[in-house]
Design a protein around this motif. Structure first.
Motif, PDB file in Angstrom:
ATOM      1  N   HIS A 129      43.130  33.564  43.147  1.00 32.59           N
ATOM      2  CA  HIS A 129      42.495  33.965  44.397  1.00 32.59           C
ATOM      3  C   HIS A 129      42.382  35.481  44.483  1.00 32.59           C
ATOM      4  O   HIS A 129      43.228  36.214  43.987  1.00 32.59           O
ATOM      5  N   SER A 130      41.352  35.953  45.135  1.00 30.41           N
ATOM      6  CA  SER A 130      41.182  37.389  45.331  1.00 30.41           C
ATOM      7  C   SER A 130      41.899  37.818  46.597  1.00 30.41           C
ATOM      8  O   SER A 130      42.268  36.999  47.427  1.00 30.41           O
ATOM      9  N   PRO A 180      40.480  44.782  48.203  1.00 26.96           N
ATOM     10  CA  PRO A 180      39.877  43.451  48.219  1.00 26.96           C
ATOM     11  C   PRO A 180      40.443  42.622  49.361  1.00 26.96           C
ATOM     12  O   PRO A 180      41.600  42.721  49.720  1.00 26.96           O
ATOM     13  N   LYS A 192      39.333  40.341  39.408  1.00 24.39           N
ATOM     14  CA  LYS A 192      40.096  41.568  39.551  1.00 24.39           C
ATOM     15  C   LYS A 192      41.259  41.392  40.518  1.00 24.39           C
ATOM     16  O   LYS A 192      41.174  40.650  41.464  1.00 24.39           O
ATOM     17  N   LYS A 193      42.334  42.132  40.245  1.00 29.29           N
ATOM     18  CA  LYS A 193      43.507  42.095  41.109  1.00 29.29           C
ATOM     19  C   LYS A 193      44.111  43.491  41.189  1.00 29.29           C
ATOM     20  O   LYS A 193      43.983  44.283  40.277  1.00 29.29           O
ATOM     21  N   ASN A 205      45.172  42.463  43.858  1.00 31.12           N
ATOM     22  CA  ASN A 205      43.884  41.877  44.207  1.00 31.12           C
ATOM     23  C   ASN A 205      43.022  41.699  42.987  1.00 31.12           C
ATOM     24  O   ASN A 205      43.028  42.508  42.095  1.00 31.12           O
ATOM     25  N   PHE A 206      42.226  40.616  42.983  1.00 31.25           N
ATOM     26  CA  PHE A 206      41.341  40.388  41.855  1.00 31.25           C
ATOM     27  C   PHE A 206      40.164  41.344  41.896  1.00 31.25           C
ATOM     28  O   PHE A 206      39.603  41.674  40.897  1.00 31.25           O
ATOM     29  N   SER A 207      39.713  41.732  43.073  1.00 36.68           N
ATOM     30  CA  SER A 207      38.551  42.601  43.138  1.00 36.68           C
ATOM     31  C   SER A 207      38.962  44.011  43.454  1.00 36.68           C
ATOM     32  O   SER A 207      39.965  44.253  44.092  1.00 36.68           O
ATOM     33  N   TYR A 212      45.894  40.717  45.179  1.00 35.78           N
ATOM     34  CA  TYR A 212      45.200  41.166  43.999  1.00 35.78           C
ATOM     35  C   TYR A 212      45.248  42.676  43.951  1.00 35.78           C
ATOM     36  O   TYR A 212      45.156  43.274  42.910  1.00 35.78           O
ATOM     37  N   TYR A 215      35.064  37.602  54.474  1.00 40.54           N
ATOM     38  CA  TYR A 215      35.751  37.009  53.338  1.00 40.54           C
ATOM     39  C   TYR A 215      36.406  35.691  53.725  1.00 40.54           C
ATOM     40  O   TYR A 215      36.712  35.468  54.877  1.00 40.54           O
ATOM     41  N   ILE A 267      35.090  39.537  42.469  1.00 43.95           N
ATOM     42  CA  ILE A 267      36.262  39.280  43.295  1.00 43.95           C
ATOM     43  C   ILE A 267      37.211  38.328  42.587  1.00 43.95           C
ATOM     44  O   ILE A 267      38.411  38.417  42.747  1.00 43.95           O
ATOM     45  N   HIS A 268      36.688  37.448  41.784  1.00 45.44           N
ATOM     46  CA  HIS A 268      37.525  36.446  41.139  1.00 45.44           C
ATOM     47  C   HIS A 268      37.988  36.895  39.766  1.00 45.44           C
ATOM     48  O   HIS A 268      38.562  36.119  39.032  1.00 45.44           O
TER      49      HIS A 268
END
Length: 392
Positions: free
Chosen positions: A270-271, A89, A34-35, A19-21, A48, A391, A31-32
């Motif tokens: 994408h998150s 996320p 972190k992963k 996850n991105f977040s 992510y 989300y 959120i965009h």
């Protein structure tokens, strides 16, 4: 009997998610950036945030209990923060191998996480991340090749000096049999199959069986010992899997698809959280290919316990790693312990994204990898008990 109610000792599904977040409640631009990726013994979450979990390690209640535990973390943890942050996320997706135990574990996790079936698009059955793509550009590993690779691995990681005493204790727990004292037989690599045989194989299967009994709430070793011995006995299982499934050249071909899938998730714009529900063979591949190790007290170093997981999380241009495990599988609370998973290349539980990518790309043969599951835009959904958790 195993947790699946069958005399089987060799199936281990997993889950992983990038996850991105960091957190599920994060609605900021974080959120965009972190992963996460986690690999676990039973269900595997990827996206992510990723988890890798082999399903046959988990008795039926475990995946659902773990899902419920993660849901509790959404209430009590900050959506962003250090590696220990527990939120996942959104959106969350489970990708299960096409075997009944993996499918059942994935659905059970979602029931625990959502309190019901997950929203549309949150569950897929896809065997590609868990199998190789063999053909003219990547022939299957022959028995002769496997014999050579496992033999070389055995020379690199010979039996530890106290293994004879460990095998003797296991023989005592098993009781007399027609095989007699099998602990005195040699440990060889079978030429026809490329597999370790003899007491090494037997000790691996028996110690794995003991863990399954423990997790299922059955009497340990038919009442001949105490569960406190498991932490010592499973060293035979850990050693066997490292030798049998840890040869880098073997991993590069047979487990290429999981590396391709995880890289695809980590590099996605994408998150969210993806859970790969697969097998501990993929966990072995990740530990070998990424050079990961951890200390899951009170168990041996780098033990892969029932319902455990490798968690990889991308935060901006950094990838962090941890290992998640249940300290007592006979307790169905779903509560997980967390310890850093250290990269051998850095001596730390994190790597720059570029270094992680290079490390992962050198660990597998792209010609042997299936195409990763495609990213699907998640439908808008919300939890009616947390207004802020909405989300897309």
């Amino acid at each position: 009997q195993s947790w699946r109610g069958q005399n089987s000792l060799h199936c281990h599904p997993f889950v992983s998610a990038p996850n991105f977040s960091i957190g599920i409640g994060s609605l900021s631009t974080e959120i965009h950036q972190k992963k996460r990726i986690v690999s676990m013994n039973s269900p595997v979450m990827t996206g992510y945030t990723s988890f890798f979990m082999p399903s046959e390690w988990q008795p039926p209640p475990h995946p659902e209990a773990i899902g419920s535990w993660w849901r509790e973390q959404q209430f009590h943890n900050s959506p962003s923060g250090p590696l220990g942050a527990s939120s996942l996320p959104m959106p969350l997706r489970v990708i299960a191998d096409a075997e009944e135990r993996d499918v059942s574990s994935g659905k059970a996790f979602l029931r625990g996480f959502y309190g019901a079936e997950g929203p549309a698009g949150s569950f897929d059955v896809d065997s590609r991340p868990f199998s190789g793509s063999f053909g003219p550009s990547c022939p299957e590993v022959s028995s002769e090749e496997k014999h050579q690779l496992v033999t070389e691995r055995l020379l690199e990681f010979p039996e530890e000096a106290d293994f004879p005493a460990l095998l003797q204790r296991m023989w005592q727990l098993m009781g007399p049999s027609a095989a007699g004292d099998w602990t005195n037989w040699p440990c060889d690599v079978d030429e026809a199959s490329g597999k370790l045989t003899g007491p090494c194989s037997a000790a691996h299967s028996f110690s794995e069986r003991f863990m399954m009994e423990w997790g299922a709430g059955e009497r340990f070793a038919w009442g001949r010992g105490h569960v406190s011995e498991i932490a010592e006995l499973i060293r035979a299982h850990i050693w066997y899997r490292n030798v049998q499934h840890g040869a880098p050249k073997l991993v590069a071909r047979e487990q290429a698809s999981i590396f391709a899938a995880l890289l695809s998730e980590l590099q996605s714009p994408h998150s969210g959280t993806t859970i790969f529900m697969g097998h501990d063979t993929q966990m072995n591949a990740l530990t070998t290919g990424l050079g990961l190790s951890w200390r899951p007290t009170p168990f041996p170093d780098s033990a892969m316990m029932p319902a455990s997981a490798i968690h990889l999380r991308r935060i901006g241009d950094v990838v962090e790693a941890e290992y998640l495990y249940i300290p007592n599988p006979s307790i169905l609370s779903g509560e997980l312990m967390r310890v850093p998973a250290t990269f051998q290349s850095s001596g730390e539980a994190s790597l720059p994204l570029t270094s992680f990518t290079n490390l992962a790309e050198t660990a597998y043969n792209p010609s042997c990898a299936n195409s990763p599951p495609r990213h699907r835009p998640a439908a808008l959904f919300s939890w009616d008990f947390i207004n802020s958790l909405v989300y897309t």
